[in-house]
Design a protein around this motif. Structure first.
Motif, PDB file in Angstrom:
ATOM      1  N   HIS A   1      -4.294  -2.021  -6.192  1.00 51.39           N
ATOM      2  CA  HIS A   1      -3.505  -0.799  -6.361  1.00 51.39           C
ATOM      3  C   HIS A   1      -3.062  -0.576  -7.809  1.00 51.39           C
ATOM      4  CE1 HIS A   1      -3.490  -0.062  -2.095  1.00 51.39           C
ATOM      5  NE2 HIS A   1      -3.056  -1.295  -1.878  1.00 51.39           N
ATOM      6  N   ARG A   2      -3.570  -1.447  -8.719  1.00 53.49           N
ATOM      7  CA  ARG A   2      -3.282  -1.326 -10.146  1.00 53.49           C
ATOM      8  C   ARG A   2      -1.772  -1.308 -10.425  1.00 53.49           C
ATOM      9  NH1 ARG A   2      -7.088  -0.716 -13.476  1.00 53.49           N
ATOM     10  NH2 ARG A   2      -6.025   0.629 -14.950  1.00 53.49           N
ATOM     11  N   LEU A   3      -1.080  -2.240  -9.792  1.00 54.14           N
ATOM     12  CA  LEU A   3       0.365  -2.372  -9.971  1.00 54.14           C
ATOM     13  C   LEU A   3       0.664  -3.556 -10.884  1.00 54.14           C
ATOM     14  CD1 LEU A   3       1.556  -1.982  -6.272  1.00 54.14           C
ATOM     15  CD2 LEU A   3       1.965  -0.372  -8.135  1.00 54.14           C
ATOM     16  N   PRO A   4       1.334  -3.320 -11.999  1.00 58.71           N
ATOM     17  CA  PRO A   4       1.776  -4.470 -12.790  1.00 58.71           C
ATOM     18  C   PRO A   4       2.820  -5.245 -11.981  1.00 58.71           C
ATOM     19  CG  PRO A   4       2.633  -2.419 -13.704  1.00 58.71           C
ATOM     20  CD  PRO A   4       1.746  -2.058 -12.563  1.00 58.71           C
ATOM     21  N   ALA A   5       2.748  -6.566 -12.080  1.00 54.08           N
ATOM     22  CA  ALA A   5       3.664  -7.384 -11.284  1.00 54.08           C
ATOM     23  C   ALA A   5       4.176  -8.562 -12.099  1.00 54.08           C
ATOM     24  CB  ALA A   5       2.966  -7.886 -10.019  1.00 54.08           C
ATOM     25  N   VAL A   6       5.451  -8.848 -11.917  1.00 53.80           N
ATOM     26  CA  VAL A   6       6.101  -9.998 -12.532  1.00 53.80           C
ATOM     27  C   VAL A   6       6.425 -10.968 -11.399  1.00 53.80           C
ATOM     28  CG1 VAL A   6       8.097 -10.807 -13.837  1.00 53.80           C
ATOM     29  CG2 VAL A   6       7.090  -8.592 -14.354  1.00 53.80           C
TER      30      VAL A   6
ATOM     31  N   THR B   1       0.837  -1.205   0.000  1.00 54.92           N
ATOM     32  CA  THR B   1       0.000   0.000   0.000  1.00 54.92           C
ATOM     33  C   THR B   1       0.867   1.248   0.000  1.00 54.92           C
ATOM     34  OG1 THR B   1      -1.780  -1.173   1.116  1.00 54.92           O
ATOM     35  CG2 THR B   1      -1.814   1.228   1.253  1.00 54.92           C
ATOM     36  N   ALA B   2       1.901   1.281   0.813  1.00 54.35           N
ATOM     37  CA  ALA B   2       2.812   2.434   0.839  1.00 54.35           C
ATOM     38  C   ALA B   2       3.545   2.569  -0.489  1.00 54.35           C
ATOM     39  CB  ALA B   2       3.808   2.287   1.990  1.00 54.35           C
ATOM     40  N   PHE B   3       3.974   1.458  -1.040  1.00 58.70           N
ATOM     41  CA  PHE B   3       4.686   1.480  -2.321  1.00 58.70           C
ATOM     42  C   PHE B   3       3.783   2.000  -3.438  1.00 58.70           C
ATOM     43  CE2 PHE B   3       5.823  -0.619  -6.312  1.00 58.70           C
ATOM     44  CZ  PHE B   3       7.109  -0.143  -6.474  1.00 58.70           C
ATOM     45  N   ALA B   4       2.524   1.626  -3.395  1.00 63.94           N
ATOM     46  CA  ALA B   4       1.580   2.002  -4.454  1.00 63.94           C
ATOM     47  C   ALA B   4       1.333   3.514  -4.513  1.00 63.94           C
ATOM     48  CB  ALA B   4       0.257   1.271  -4.257  1.00 63.94           C
ATOM     49  N   ARG B   5       1.651   4.219  -3.467  1.00 63.15           N
ATOM     50  CA  ARG B   5       1.456   5.676  -3.456  1.00 63.15           C
ATOM     51  C   ARG B   5       2.412   6.398  -4.402  1.00 63.15           C
ATOM     52  NH1 ARG B   5       1.156   5.044   2.566  1.00 63.15           N
ATOM     53  NH2 ARG B   5      -1.046   4.650   2.936  1.00 63.15           N
ATOM     54  N   SER B   6       3.543   5.781  -4.708  1.00 60.31           N
ATOM     55  CA  SER B   6       4.472   6.391  -5.650  1.00 60.31           C
ATOM     56  C   SER B   6       3.986   6.113  -7.070  1.00 60.31           C
ATOM     57  CB  SER B   6       5.890   5.849  -5.455  1.00 60.31           C
ATOM     58  OG  SER B   6       5.908   4.468  -5.675  1.00 60.31           O
TER      59      SER B   6
END
Length: 135
Positions: free
Chosen positions: A51-56, A19-24
């Motif tokens: 958080h709509r983060l692409p992930a590998v 969650t904290a990372f997604a803020r950037s």
């Protein structure tokens, strides 16, 4: 590019860190292979989606659980190759004399449903090279 490791000791820590990372802005996740990322894979995949983060990911099972892309060793190939070692040992070779083997087969798996949900278009060249495409 900046790399920021995230601890994965428990579910609460994972949730806080992602969650904290997604803020950037313009971030993405690289989920490395570990027992804890396997245990918490559903949570990690859900957080990436939320958080709509692409992930590998390192393994196919993350992508079949809803992750975007995995590239890593085929998890069944070492078991197939182990049969050869058993055969050699039963024929008299000493286990200590057998070489340590590294993975030789890697697989690329892409989840197009997840890509669409994230608003991403996966290039056709990547899809053509994929071992599996989940639609």
């Amino acid at each position: 590019m900046e790399v920021r490791p995230i601890g994965v000791r428990d579910a609460d820590e994972i949730e806080r860190a992602v969650t904290a990372f997604a803020r950037s802005s313009n971030g993405g996740l690289i989920v490395t292979a570990s027992t804890l990322t396997a245990v918490h894979r559903d949570l990690i995949v859900a957080l990436a989606a939320r958080h709509r983060l692409p992930a590998v990911y390192a393994f196919r099972y993350h992508v079949t659980s809803g992750g975007l892309i995995s590239y890593g060793p085929d998890t069944t190939d070492p078991f197939r190759r182990a049969a050869d070692y058993v055969d050699r040992i039963l024929k008299g070779e000493r286990p200590a004399d057998l070489p340590v083997q590294a993975p030789t087969k890697y697989e690329l798996v892409v989840n197009l449903k997840t890509a669409k949900a994230l608003g991403l278009e996966i290039p056709s060249t990547v899809l053509a090279r994929a071992d599996e495409v989940i639609e």
